[in-house]
Every structure is written in structure tokens, then in C-alpha cells.
Enzyme design. Structure first.
Site, PDB file in Angstrom:
ATOM      1  N   GLY A 106       0.835  -1.234  -0.054  1.00 22.61           N
ATOM      2  CA  GLY A 106      -0.105   0.209   0.094  1.00 22.61           C
ATOM      3  C   GLY A 106       0.845   1.381   0.012  1.00 22.61           C
ATOM      4  O   GLY A 106       0.591   2.233  -0.797  1.00 22.61           O
ATOM      5  N   LYS A 130      18.354 -14.175  -0.533  1.00 16.64           N
ATOM      6  CA  LYS A 130      17.899 -15.203  -1.172  1.00 16.64           C
ATOM      7  C   LYS A 130      16.841 -14.848  -2.187  1.00 16.64           C
ATOM      8  O   LYS A 130      15.991 -14.174  -2.025  1.00 16.64           O
ATOM      9  CB  LYS A 130      17.154 -16.202  -0.217  1.00 16.64           C
ATOM     10  CG  LYS A 130      18.399 -16.960   0.752  1.00 16.64           C
ATOM     11  CD  LYS A 130      19.067 -17.851  -0.316  1.00 16.64           C
ATOM     12  CE  LYS A 130      20.159 -18.439   0.569  1.00 16.64           C
ATOM     13  NZ  LYS A 130      20.917 -19.296  -0.506  1.00 16.64           N
ATOM     14  N   THR A 131      17.112 -15.197  -3.474  1.00 12.40           N
ATOM     15  CA  THR A 131      16.076 -14.732  -4.657  1.00 12.40           C
ATOM     16  C   THR A 131      15.079 -15.967  -4.948  1.00 12.40           C
ATOM     17  O   THR A 131      14.092 -15.519  -5.591  1.00 12.40           O
ATOM     18  CB  THR A 131      16.892 -14.523  -5.944  1.00 12.40           C
ATOM     19  OG1 THR A 131      17.423 -15.712  -6.389  1.00 12.40           O
ATOM     20  CG2 THR A 131      17.875 -13.488  -5.913  1.00 12.40           C
ATOM     21  N   GLN A 137      11.542 -15.756  -7.266  1.00 11.25           N
ATOM     22  CA  GLN A 137      11.473 -16.523  -8.479  1.00 11.25           C
ATOM     23  C   GLN A 137      10.164 -17.363  -8.568  1.00 11.25           C
ATOM     24  O   GLN A 137       9.342 -17.502  -9.660  1.00 11.25           O
ATOM     25  CB  GLN A 137      12.879 -17.618  -8.780  1.00 11.25           C
ATOM     26  CG  GLN A 137      14.013 -16.982  -8.878  1.00 11.25           C
ATOM     27  CD  GLN A 137      15.105 -18.104  -8.747  1.00 11.25           C
ATOM     28  OE1 GLN A 137      14.889 -18.945  -9.389  1.00 11.25           O
ATOM     29  NE2 GLN A 137      16.120 -17.598  -8.269  1.00 11.25           N
ATOM     30  N   CYS A 197     -13.733  11.331  18.539  1.00 12.38           N
ATOM     31  CA  CYS A 197     -14.754  10.561  18.419  1.00 12.38           C
ATOM     32  C   CYS A 197     -15.200   9.970  19.879  1.00 12.38           C
ATOM     33  O   CYS A 197     -15.767  10.681  20.816  1.00 12.38           O
ATOM     34  CB  CYS A 197     -14.614   9.456  17.504  1.00 12.38           C
ATOM     35  SG  CYS A 197     -16.214   8.951  16.856  1.00 12.38           S
ATOM     36  N   MET A 218     -13.939  12.185  22.651  1.00 10.32           N
ATOM     37  CA  MET A 218     -14.582  13.250  22.846  1.00 10.32           C
ATOM     38  C   MET A 218     -15.874  12.903  23.853  1.00 10.32           C
ATOM     39  O   MET A 218     -15.957  13.480  24.893  1.00 10.32           O
ATOM     40  CB  MET A 218     -15.291  13.992  21.944  1.00 10.32           C
ATOM     41  CG  MET A 218     -16.281  15.126  21.890  1.00 10.32           C
ATOM     42  SD  MET A 218     -18.074  14.610  21.360  1.00 10.32           S
ATOM     43  CE  MET A 218     -18.689  16.220  21.115  1.00 10.32           C
ATOM     44  N   ARG A 255     -22.170   6.222  16.160  1.00 10.18           N
ATOM     45  CA  ARG A 255     -23.660   5.917  16.338  1.00 10.18           C
ATOM     46  C   ARG A 255     -24.054   6.901  17.517  1.00 10.18           C
ATOM     47  O   ARG A 255     -25.264   7.396  17.447  1.00 10.18           O
ATOM     48  CB  ARG A 255     -24.194   4.560  16.904  1.00 10.18           C
ATOM     49  CG  ARG A 255     -24.034   3.522  15.862  1.00 10.18           C
ATOM     50  CD  ARG A 255     -24.415   2.300  16.280  1.00 10.18           C
ATOM     51  NE  ARG A 255     -23.575   1.023  15.483  1.00 10.18           N
ATOM     52  CZ  ARG A 255     -24.105   0.914  14.202  1.00 10.18           C
ATOM     53  NH1 ARG A 255     -25.036   1.519  13.415  1.00 10.18           N
ATOM     54  NH2 ARG A 255     -23.383  -0.213  13.482  1.00 10.18           N
ATOM     55  N   HIS A 300     -13.320  12.589  12.960  1.00  6.73           N
ATOM     56  CA  HIS A 300     -12.151  11.956  12.647  1.00  6.73           C
ATOM     57  C   HIS A 300     -11.454  12.914  12.022  1.00  6.73           C
ATOM     58  O   HIS A 300     -10.958  12.431  10.781  1.00  6.73           O
ATOM     59  CB  HIS A 300     -12.293  10.587  12.449  1.00  6.73           C
ATOM     60  CG  HIS A 300     -12.910   9.671  12.937  1.00  6.73           C
ATOM     61  ND1 HIS A 300     -12.106   8.708  14.177  1.00  6.73           N
ATOM     62  CD2 HIS A 300     -14.305   9.058  13.418  1.00  6.73           C
ATOM     63  CE1 HIS A 300     -13.129   7.955  14.847  1.00  6.73           C
ATOM     64  NE2 HIS A 300     -14.434   7.977  14.212  1.00  6.73           N
ATOM     65  N   GLU A 345      -8.456  12.965  12.134  1.00  6.39           N
ATOM     66  CA  GLU A 345      -6.981  11.875  11.294  1.00  6.39           C
ATOM     67  C   GLU A 345      -7.132  11.460  10.191  1.00  6.39           C
ATOM     68  O   GLU A 345      -6.133  11.114   9.583  1.00  6.39           O
ATOM     69  CB  GLU A 345      -6.543  10.738  12.516  1.00  6.39           C
ATOM     70  CG  GLU A 345      -7.770   9.591  12.368  1.00  6.39           C
ATOM     71  CD  GLU A 345      -8.864   9.777  13.414  1.00  6.39           C
ATOM     72  OE1 GLU A 345      -9.310  10.900  13.559  1.00  6.39           O
ATOM     73  OE2 GLU A 345      -9.444   8.805  13.761  1.00  6.39           O
TER      74      GLU A 345
HETATM   75  N1  GLN Z   1     -18.574   4.112  19.854  1.00  3.49           N
HETATM   76  C1  GLN Z   1     -18.885   5.589  19.766  1.00  3.49           C
HETATM   77  C2  GLN Z   1     -20.002   5.665  18.774  1.00  3.49           C
HETATM   78  O1  GLN Z   1     -20.393   4.711  18.165  1.00  3.49           O
HETATM   79  C3  GLN Z   1     -17.791   5.949  19.159  1.00  3.49           C
HETATM   80  C4  GLN Z   1     -16.989   5.744  17.796  1.00  3.49           C
HETATM   81  C5  GLN Z   1     -16.000   5.901  17.317  1.00  3.49           C
HETATM   82  O2  GLN Z   1     -15.001   6.542  18.165  1.00  3.49           O
HETATM   83  N2  GLN Z   1     -15.698   5.884  16.140  1.00  3.49           N
HETATM   84  O3  GLN Z   1     -20.504   6.907  18.934  1.00  3.49           O
END
Ligand code: GLN
Length: 534
Positions: free
Chosen positions: A17, A186-187, A191, A380, A383, A461, A506, A508
């Protein structure tokens, strides 16, 4: 349009990746538009229902697709935005074929892997790459896997139908192991893996050799001869020294991009690699250092919090700072002895998660950061944890919780939304993908983003319960970001604290090495300040 197919040989976890992402980055630098995608041969429709033990992180796209974590590498290394078309699984293919069969589309025929399944795979190749110069497709798994066969067969057909090497390039990433006892590389495994590819009818054009030692001329020549590629198409890919962001520079030294452009007949001259050199310089010779604790329950896994770790590194790059990541098992934070490890930190990050296991320790981590004025970043679930901690220890609602962790809590400060209550199916049924967030003036979030409205990706959720909003704000947990359309709290932060931010989304998934996500950059800067003041 040109196509590159990347297969893997000998073992999994070769970093295919990353290799695909680095090739994409090199071609993009030459001015080409590139898209990278992944074919995953498993039968799940998407990885959304798999555990981190099975699959690592689930990477979410703007359109709400839950995808393989390699798509995270693709988005971090290139500028192309991906969509749900860019992660194809056997599950999706079979779902389509069976739907068509039931509808009667194949009336009278026997439905078979060849041609019906392979046709479906081929039709997705063009669809997924519309509008770009080069579409790079990575095939998950290793050559020789039974479940990967229909994909590889489809690629073979695609190559023949689309005019051979000037349009379709096959790159095989393989392992060249060093045997200490024999004192040599080692190849043979390579191969044999190329022989397996040839059995299917694919002759690779380029070999990328993962190795711990330098290949040397002799090994290169041997691989070239046995695998029927020119010596210049045997590319060495050593383990990186400091960071994965060295990879494009390493592969360029091997002339890989020049070769790809030559084979595909592309007019795309070489350009300076300044931005990659700058990123690598900052990673190798940073001016400062901070230690950030990531408190989770999958800390022993390499891949469970992949994008979080990468984003912290990006925040470091933005601040010319080395970020030492201390992985902390949340289950160990429930005792005073266990919490001692928090003392050496310059910041705490609690990432996303599901289920009750480990939440007690995370709540302790949030409390420690709040009380000790240590920078805290909750993502998420991180928080939600901060909200629960605040409700319990500041508002005095001792048994405040999320029904996810305690169904009978009298104070569901985090709760399930009405529309989620009717959901019975587990796959693709969370709040997923991009949502707008309006930022409140004069807040940490607003100052970090320097924008009024932002868009961020979600996967959860449960939500902040608006019934508690007033009480929380009165005591100092301020709402600094909301989704106006659905009246949802997206960001909370502590007023009387240098940097304490919890986000329901998220961030990130939107950070890049040259363009750190503003909240990660700001978090690392706060950690630096904290360190300077202690
Ligand atoms: N479990 C939590 C929810 O469903 C947080 C989900 C998460 O951190 N991605 O709301």
C-alpha cells in the site's frame, strides 16, 4: 488513460500500500493526475464490520465509505480524493453478480467466475479511474491465494484487452530475504512467486524488492534473469530509516518513476522533490521533541490507530518537532500505580473506539488531563469520554454515561439519536462520512482552523446529548463546533484550560505530511508550550 497494477508476492505485510502510494506521489509530482485504489479479495462487503485485530483501522472517506487503511496512505501521499468506487471487495462483486442473477440479467446462462465475476471486476476498473491520467490498482493479499485468483485473472484479461505494456503496467512487490546463517540474500522465493504469476498468464514488467540489505549487482542480475525483466526494472526497496515519508525519495533514487513513465509512454518530465526533502529533513533533524500518550485498547496492534499516529507525526512536522508516541493501554490506568505513566507526558490523545472495555481508564486519562492542565485531544469516543468525565466530576452526575457502556444510566450525556434507534443492520449504518461543522468565534478550534465552516468525516452511532448542553456550558465545557443542519454538537472544549478539545469526528482522516490537520498542528504546539513551561 494508463493503468498500473500492483501485486504482492511471498508474504503479506510487504508494505504494498505504501509502495503504491509512493509511486502515486512520484507520478503526481511529474504533473500527472493520479488515482490509487485497492482490490480486497475477502468476502466482506467492506471492512466496517471487522475488528481491529482482523483488519487494523477502518479508513472513512468523504462519501461515507468504510475502507481499507491503505486508502489512508493513498490520500496522505497524493492529492486525489477517493470515493467508495476505489475500494473493491469480493463481497461487493458477488453481491452485484447475485443481484443481477436474481433480476434475470443472465437469463438462460450458468453464472460463472469467468466471465461473469471477472467482467464485473473489469467494469469497475474504468469506472473508478474516470478523468485521471494514471489509475494505480493495488491487489490485496499475496499471489497464490485462492480468493485472489478472480482478481488476478481479471487483470490478465484487462491487460490483453487494453494493448499491453504501453497502457497497462504490472508491478510485482516481492520479498528478498536475508538468511543470516548463509550470509546472503535469497532470490528463490521471488522467482517462485513470479513463476506463479506467469502460470496465470501475467509477466511482471517491474519487480520491487523489499529487502533489509542492499541487493548488489549480482542479486539484481539473478532476479532479472530468472524473472525475465531487464536489470533496470529490478528495484530495491530497503526498510526506511526514520519514516515512511522517505519512500518516494528512495524509489526515485532507483529511477522507478523514470521507468514507469518510459514504459507507459507518458510525457511527464522529472521535477524537483523539494517538498518531500523538506518533510524528511524535518523528520530526521527536528528542532524540538514532545511525548504524547495515546490511550487506547488496541495499542499492541501496529495498525489499529494508523491515521492517528500519522497525524500526530504531521502535527510534529508542522512544528519542527519530533513526536514520541507513548502507547498506553487504557485498562492499566484504573490504578494509581498504573497512572504514573501519565506524569511524563506533554499531551494525551484518546482515539475512537467501540464498546465498554477500557473506558474506565480513558475516563481517568481525561480527568488527569483536565485537572493537570495537560493538553487533551479526544477523537470521537475520546470526545464522548471527555463529556462523561466532565458530567461526573464537575457537574456531579456520578453515574453519567453513554448507553453504549451502560444501558441503564440515569444521565445519558451521550446518547443514541432517534434515527439510530431503528437501525438493526450493522453494516454501513453509522453516521458516516463528511458533515459540515460551524465553528464558534474565540475558541481553540476556531483559532486553529482559521475558518468559520469546516467539513470533517464521521463514523459513530452516539452523539452529545443536547439536553445537558446548557449545564455543561455553564460549568465551563464549551461547545465550539456544531452541525447546524442536524443540530449536533461536533466539538467541545474546556474554557479554563490551555488546550482541551474533543471532536465527534475523525480529523485524522484528513491530515497530510505537508499539510497537517490544523487541530493536530495546534495540539502539538500546545504540547510544546506545556513542555516549555514545566
Ligand atoms: N462508539 C462510539 C459511537 O459509536 C464512538 C465511535 C468512534 O469512536 N468511532 O458513537
Amino acid at each position: 488513460m494508463k493503468y498500473i497494477f500492483i501485486t504482492g508476492g511471498v508474504v503479506s505485510s510487504l508494505g504494498k500500500g505504501l509502495t503504491a502510494a509512493a509511486i502515486g506521489a512520484l507520478l503526481e509530482l511529474r504533473g500527472l493526475t493520479v488515482r490509487i485504489q485497492k482490490f480486497d479479495p475477502y468476502l466482506n462487503v467492506d471492512p466496517g464490520t471487522m475488528s481491529p485485530f482482523q483488519h487494523g483501522e477502518v479508513y472513512v472517506l468523504d462519501d461515507g465509505a468504510e475502507t481499507d487503511l491503505d486508502l489512508g496512505h493513498y490520500e496522505r501521499f497524493t492529492s486525489g480524493q477517493l470515493s467508495r468506487l476505489n475500494n473493491l471487495t469480493s463481497g461487493q462483486i458477488y453481491e452485484r453478480v447475485i443481484t443481477k442473477e436474481r433480476r434475470g440479467d443472465y437469463l438462460g446462462k450458468t453464472v460463472q467466475v469467468i466471465p461473469h465475476v471477472t467482467n464485473e471486476i473489469k467494469s469497475r476498473i474504468d469506472e473508478a479511474g474516470e478523468g485521471v491520467d494514471v489509475l494505480i490498482t493495488e491487489i490485496g493479499g499475496t499471489i497464490g491465494d485462492i480468493e485472489g485468483l478472480p482478481f488476478v485473472e481479471a487483470l490478465r484479461q484487462f491487460g490483453t484487452e487494453n494493448g499491453g505494456r504501453e497502457n497497462v503496467l504490472f508491478i510485482h512487490v516481492t520479498l528478498v530475504p536475508y538468511l543470516a546463517a548463509a550470509g546472503e540474500l535469497k532470490t528463490k522465493p521471488s522467482q517462485q512467486s513470479v513463476a506463479k504469476l506467469r502460470e496465470i498468464g501475467i509477466q511482471p514488467d517491474i519487480l520491487i524488492c523489499r529487502t533489509e540489505e542492499s541487493l548488489g549487482d549480482e542479486v539484481r542480475e539473478k532476479l532479472a534473469m530468472f524473472c525475465s525483466v531487464p536489470v533496470k526494472a529490478v528495484i530495491e526497496e530497503r526498510d526506511v530509516e526514520t519514516s515512511i515519508y522517505e519512500l518516494p525519495l528512495m524509489l526515485q533514487k532507483e529511477n522507478l518513476d523514470e521507468l514507469v513513465v518510459e514504459y507507459l509512454g507518458l510525457d511527464a518530465p522529472k521535477k524537483p522533490m523539494d517538498k518531500w526533502h523538506d518533510v524528511v529533513r524535518r523528520l530526521k533533524y527536528p528542532a524540538h521533541k514532545v511525548t504524547i500518550g495515546v490511550v487506547g485498547k488496541y495499542i499492541e496492534l501496529q495498525d489499529a490507530y494508523k491515521s492517528v499516529y500519522e497525524s500526530l507525526t504531521h502535527g510534529g512536522i508542522a512544528n519542527d518537532t519530533k513526536v514520541v508516541i507513548e502507547r498506553i493501554d487504557s485498562e492499566e490506568l484504573t490504578t494509581e500505580e498504573g497512572r504514573k505513566c501519565l506524569e511524563k507526558l506533554d499531551g494525551i490523545l484518546v482515539p475512537g473506539g467501540f464498546g465498554d472495555r477500557g473506558t474506565k481508564g480513558k475516563i481517568w486519562a481525561a480527568r488527569y488531563a483536565r485537572e493537570n492542565k495537560l493538553p487533551y485531544f479526544g477523537l470521537c469516543m475520546g470526545m464522548q469520554i471527555a463529556v462523561i468525565e466532565f458530567a461526573r466530576n464537575v457537574l456531579g452526575l456520578g453515574d453519567a454515561n453513554s448507553p453504549e457502556f451502560d444501558e441503564k444510566t440515569p444521565h445519558p450525556v451521550v446518547h443514541l439519536m432517534e434515527e439510530q434507534k431503528e437501525v438493526t443492520q450493522k453494516g454501513a449504518s453509522m453516521r458516516l462520512g463528511a458533515y459540515q461543522c460551524n465553528l464558534v468565534d474565540d475558541t481553540t478550534a476556531r483559532n486553529a482552523y482559521k475558518e468559520e465552516v469546516v467539513s470533517e468525516r464521521h463514523r459513530h452511532r452516539y452523539e452529545f446529548n443536547n439536553s445537558y448542553r446548557e449545564a455543561m456550558e455553564a460549568k465551563g465545557l464549551k461547545v465550539s463546533g456544531v452541525n447546524q443542519k442536524h443540530n449536533l454538537v461536533e466539538i467541545v472544549e474546556l474554557e479554563d484550560h490551555p488546550w482541551f478539545v474533543g471532536v465527534q469526528f475523525h480529523p485524522e482522516f484528513k491530515s497530510k505530511p505537508f499539510k497537517a490537520h490544523p487541530l493536530f498542528a495546534s495540539f502539538i504546539s500546545a504540547a510544546l508550550e506545556k513542555k516549555a513551561n514545566t
